[in-house]
Design an enzyme around this catalytic site. Structure first.
Site, PDB file in Angstrom:
ATOM      1  N   GLU A  90       5.370  -5.584   6.916  1.00  0.00           N
ATOM      2  CA  GLU A  90       4.499  -4.515   7.266  1.00  0.00           C
ATOM      3  C   GLU A  90       5.348  -4.008   8.960  1.00  0.00           C
ATOM      4  O   GLU A  90       4.943  -2.946   9.979  1.00  0.00           O
ATOM      5  CB  GLU A  90       2.798  -4.955   7.854  1.00  0.00           C
ATOM      6  CG  GLU A  90       1.734  -4.412   6.675  1.00  0.00           C
ATOM      7  CD  GLU A  90       2.564  -5.464   5.966  1.00  0.00           C
ATOM      8  OE1 GLU A  90       3.318  -6.583   5.751  1.00  0.00           O
ATOM      9  OE2 GLU A  90       1.669  -5.737   4.753  1.00  0.00           O
ATOM     10  N   ALA A 108       0.955  -0.997   0.033  1.00  0.00           N
ATOM     11  CA  ALA A 108       0.186  -0.333   0.411  1.00  0.00           C
ATOM     12  C   ALA A 108       1.012   0.919  -0.165  1.00  0.00           C
ATOM     13  O   ALA A 108       1.914   0.997   0.165  1.00  0.00           O
ATOM     14  CB  ALA A 108      -0.396  -0.203   1.382  1.00  0.00           C
TER      15      ALA A 108
HETATM   16  N1  DAK Z   1       4.624   3.402  -1.147  1.00  0.00           N
HETATM   17  C1  DAK Z   1       5.123   4.741  -0.967  1.00  0.00           C
HETATM   18  N2  DAK Z   1       6.282   4.208  -2.359  1.00  0.00           N
HETATM   19  C2  DAK Z   1       7.095   3.247  -1.930  1.00  0.00           C
HETATM   20  C3  DAK Z   1       7.229   1.983  -1.533  1.00  0.00           C
HETATM   21  C4  DAK Z   1       5.225   2.262  -0.686  1.00  0.00           C
HETATM   22  N3  DAK Z   1       5.236   0.969  -0.148  1.00  0.00           N
HETATM   23  N4  DAK Z   1       7.704   1.179  -1.648  1.00  0.00           N
HETATM   24  C5  DAK Z   1       8.214   1.732  -2.349  1.00  0.00           C
HETATM   25  N5  DAK Z   1       8.405   3.039  -2.375  1.00  0.00           N
HETATM   26  C6  DAK Z   1       8.824   4.280  -2.997  1.00  0.00           C
HETATM   27  C7  DAK Z   1      10.192   4.954  -2.727  1.00  0.00           C
HETATM   28  O1  DAK Z   1       9.866   5.780  -1.616  1.00  0.00           O
HETATM   29  C8  DAK Z   1      10.885   5.185  -3.285  1.00  0.00           C
HETATM   30  O2  DAK Z   1      10.234   6.589  -3.993  1.00  0.00           O
HETATM   31  P1  DAK Z   1      11.950   7.889  -4.013  1.00  0.00           P
HETATM   32  O3  DAK Z   1      12.646   7.841  -2.258  1.00  0.00           O
HETATM   33  O4  DAK Z   1      12.464   7.143  -4.952  1.00  0.00           O
HETATM   34  O5  DAK Z   1      11.008   9.270  -4.117  1.00  0.00           O
HETATM   35  C9  DAK Z   1      10.658   4.649  -5.078  1.00  0.00           C
HETATM   36  O6  DAK Z   1       9.633   3.545  -4.425  1.00  0.00           O
HETATM   37  C10 DAK Z   1      11.669   3.678  -5.184  1.00  0.00           C
HETATM   38  O7  DAK Z   1      11.906   2.435  -3.864  1.00  0.00           O
HETATM   39  P2  DAK Z   1      13.181   2.506  -3.216  1.00  0.00           P
HETATM   40  O8  DAK Z   1      14.353   3.661  -3.387  1.00  0.00           O
HETATM   41  O9  DAK Z   1      12.551   2.224  -1.931  1.00  0.00           O
HETATM   42  O10 DAK Z   1      13.595   1.126  -3.857  1.00  0.00           O
HETATM   43  P3  DAK Z   1      14.186   0.048  -3.085  1.00  0.00           P
HETATM   44  O11 DAK Z   1      14.301  -0.694  -5.218  1.00  0.00           O
HETATM   45  O12 DAK Z   1      15.796   0.376  -2.556  1.00  0.00           O
HETATM   46  O13 DAK Z   1      14.044  -0.542  -2.350  1.00  0.00           O
HETATM   47  C11 DAK Z   1      12.139  -2.072  -1.503  1.00  0.00           C
HETATM   48  C12 DAK Z   1      13.088  -1.409  -2.637  1.00  0.00           C
HETATM   49  C13 DAK Z   1      10.726  -2.392  -2.329  1.00  0.00           C
HETATM   50  C14 DAK Z   1      12.561  -3.116  -0.420  1.00  0.00           C
HETATM   51  C15 DAK Z   1      11.497  -0.665  -0.728  1.00  0.00           C
HETATM   52  O14 DAK Z   1      11.275   0.291  -1.349  1.00  0.00           O
HETATM   53  C16 DAK Z   1      11.062  -1.059   0.285  1.00  0.00           C
HETATM   54  O15 DAK Z   1      11.610  -1.576   1.111  1.00  0.00           O
HETATM   55  N6  DAK Z   1       9.312  -0.233  -0.018  1.00  0.00           N
HETATM   56  C17 DAK Z   1       8.184  -0.572   1.224  1.00  0.00           C
HETATM   57  C18 DAK Z   1       7.734  -2.471   1.481  1.00  0.00           C
HETATM   58  C19 DAK Z   1       6.957  -2.055   2.603  1.00  0.00           C
HETATM   59  O16 DAK Z   1       7.277  -1.509   3.147  1.00  0.00           O
HETATM   60  N7  DAK Z   1       5.630  -2.399   1.917  1.00  0.00           N
HETATM   61  C20 DAK Z   1       4.663  -2.883   2.543  1.00  0.00           C
HETATM   62  C21 DAK Z   1       4.185  -1.050   3.376  1.00  0.00           C
HETATM   63  S1  DAK Z   1       3.019  -1.565   4.074  1.00  0.00           S
HETATM   64  C22 DAK Z   1      -5.343  -2.172   4.264  1.00  0.00           C
HETATM   65  C23 DAK Z   1      -5.070  -3.262   2.956  1.00  0.00           C
HETATM   66  C24 DAK Z   1      -3.322  -2.832   3.048  1.00  0.00           C
HETATM   67  C25 DAK Z   1      -2.528  -2.105   3.195  1.00  0.00           C
HETATM   68  C26 DAK Z   1      -3.653  -1.859   4.829  1.00  0.00           C
HETATM   69  C27 DAK Z   1      -4.876  -1.278   4.900  1.00  0.00           C
HETATM   70  N8  DAK Z   1      -6.148  -1.690   4.372  1.00  0.00           N
HETATM   71  C28 DAK Z   1      -7.587  -2.332   3.945  1.00  0.00           C
HETATM   72  C29 DAK Z   1      -6.885  -1.565   5.641  1.00  0.00           C
HETATM   73  C30 DAK Z   1      -1.592  -2.758   3.546  1.00  0.00           C
HETATM   74  C31 DAK Z   1      -0.002  -2.132   4.357  1.00  0.00           C
HETATM   75  C32 DAK Z   1       1.457  -1.625   3.338  1.00  0.00           C
HETATM   76  O17 DAK Z   1       1.260  -2.221   2.417  1.00  0.00           O
END
Ligand code: DAK
Length: 257
Positions: A131, A65
């Site tokens: 998460e 997300a």
């Molecule tokens: N959200 C927003 N931006 C994101 C993102 C995300 N989930 N993932 C990556 N980006 C952005 C980064 O901020 C970066 O932006 P800039 O800095 O260039 O502006 C760009 O994408 C490239 O990412 P990285 O520079 O970090 O790239 P790397 O190759 O170094 O790393 C990575 C890739 C995937 C390992 C890393 O980006 C990362 O850890 N990303 C976050 C992954 C994460 O934590 N995902 C879970 C998010 S929480 C719900 C339903 C669902 C959910 C919640 C509620 N309800 C029904 C209520 C779900 C929650 C989630 O998914």
């Protein structure tokens, strides 16, 4: 509907939807999820479409997300958004959904993938529910569907530590259907989608519904439901056509009636 963050086209009886937010690794914004659910419902109601193929890019299926949407939200705001209704719309899609997965399938991205029915993944794909690194837990089934797919031991390992699974691990644990070489991730998924789309449209939806029952109902109930679906197919022209075509040694011409 914003045409930028979702690209879509029709190829034969397959609707192809591509998540398209490359700058943020296809992070699933609220807006995108709303549009995705609406689009999938449109294709679900279109008789010409038999299968939906959902894809990301080579670098990312979806990295979760959009964290920006949640960073400053209060509990009450999250509750008011009623995001679960959107996920419920996707859960209720009756037609088979094939996922073409390459790169990151994380958090909400992994949860979205688990709403799909056949998951074709590139050998470079990475899966996880990270998460916990953000101080939260999965919110769209990531502790439930993930656990049912991979089992408690692996789910605890992955969800509590935030570690990512390789495609090989994900296949071994039963999270995905197939791994394919990275050059062929999309074309293989499309081929699979077209193969399924060539079968009887009512039968493939019945098969999907019945298999999903196995996840939700006790065996005695899901077997009863399977029988109902099985008998109902004997009222379709496709059943007659499929069996006559077999006897006549020719390919069936299914009409979805
Ligand atoms: N959200 C927003 N931006 C994101 C993102 C995300 N989930 N993932 C990556 N980006 C952005 C980064 O901020 C970066 O932006 P800039 O800095 O260039 O502006 C760009 O994408 C490239 O990412 P990285 O520079 O970090 O790239 P790397 O190759 O170094 O790393 C990575 C890739 C995937 C390992 C890393 O980006 C990362 O850890 N990303 C976050 C992954 C994460 O934590 N995902 C879970 C998010 S929480 C719900 C339903 C669902 C959910 C919640 C509620 N309800 C029904 C209520 C779900 C929650 C989630 O998914």
């Amino acid at each position: 509907m914003d045409e930028q963050h979702l690209l879509h086209e029709v190829d034969g009886n397959v609707a192809i939807i591509r998540i398209n937010r490359p700058k943020v690794l296809n992070a699933l914004s609220l807006h995108l999820m709303t549009d995705l659910a609406t689009l999938m419902e449109q294709y679900d109601g279109d008789d010409n479409i038999h299968v939906i193929l959902l894809s990301g890019s080579e670098r990312a299926w979806a990295a979760g997300a959009d964290i920006g949407d949640m960073a400053t939200a209060s509990s009450a705001e999250m509750l008011k958004r009623n995001q679960f209704a959107i996920w419920e719309q996707i859960k209720n899609i009756k037609k088979p959904i094939v996922a073409a997965v390459s790169g990151f399938a994380l958090g909400g991205g992994c949860e979205l993938m688990m709403h799909c029915d056949i998951i074709i993944a590139s050998e470079n794909a990475l899966f996880g529910q990270p998460e916990i690194n953000l101080g939260i837990i999965p919110g769209a089934g990531g502790t439930q569907r993930f656990t049912r797919a991979v089992g408690k031991a692996t789910s605890m390992d992955v969800v509590l530590s935030g570690r990512l699974l390789s495609a090989k691990e994900a296949l071994n644990f039963g999270l995905i259907s197939r791994i394919v070489p990275k050059e062929h991730w999309f074309e293989t998924a499309l081929m699979v989608a077209k193969l399924v789309a060539s079968k009887g449209p009512i039968a493939i939806c019945s098969a999907k519904a019945s298999i999903l029952n196995a996840e939700e109902l006790p065996l005695s109930e899901s077997l009863v439901e399977e029988r109902k679906l099985f008998y109902a197919l004997f009222d379709t022209n496709d059943q007659t056509e499929g069996m006559i075509a077999f006897a006549e040694k020719r390919p069936p011409n299914f009409t979805g009636t």
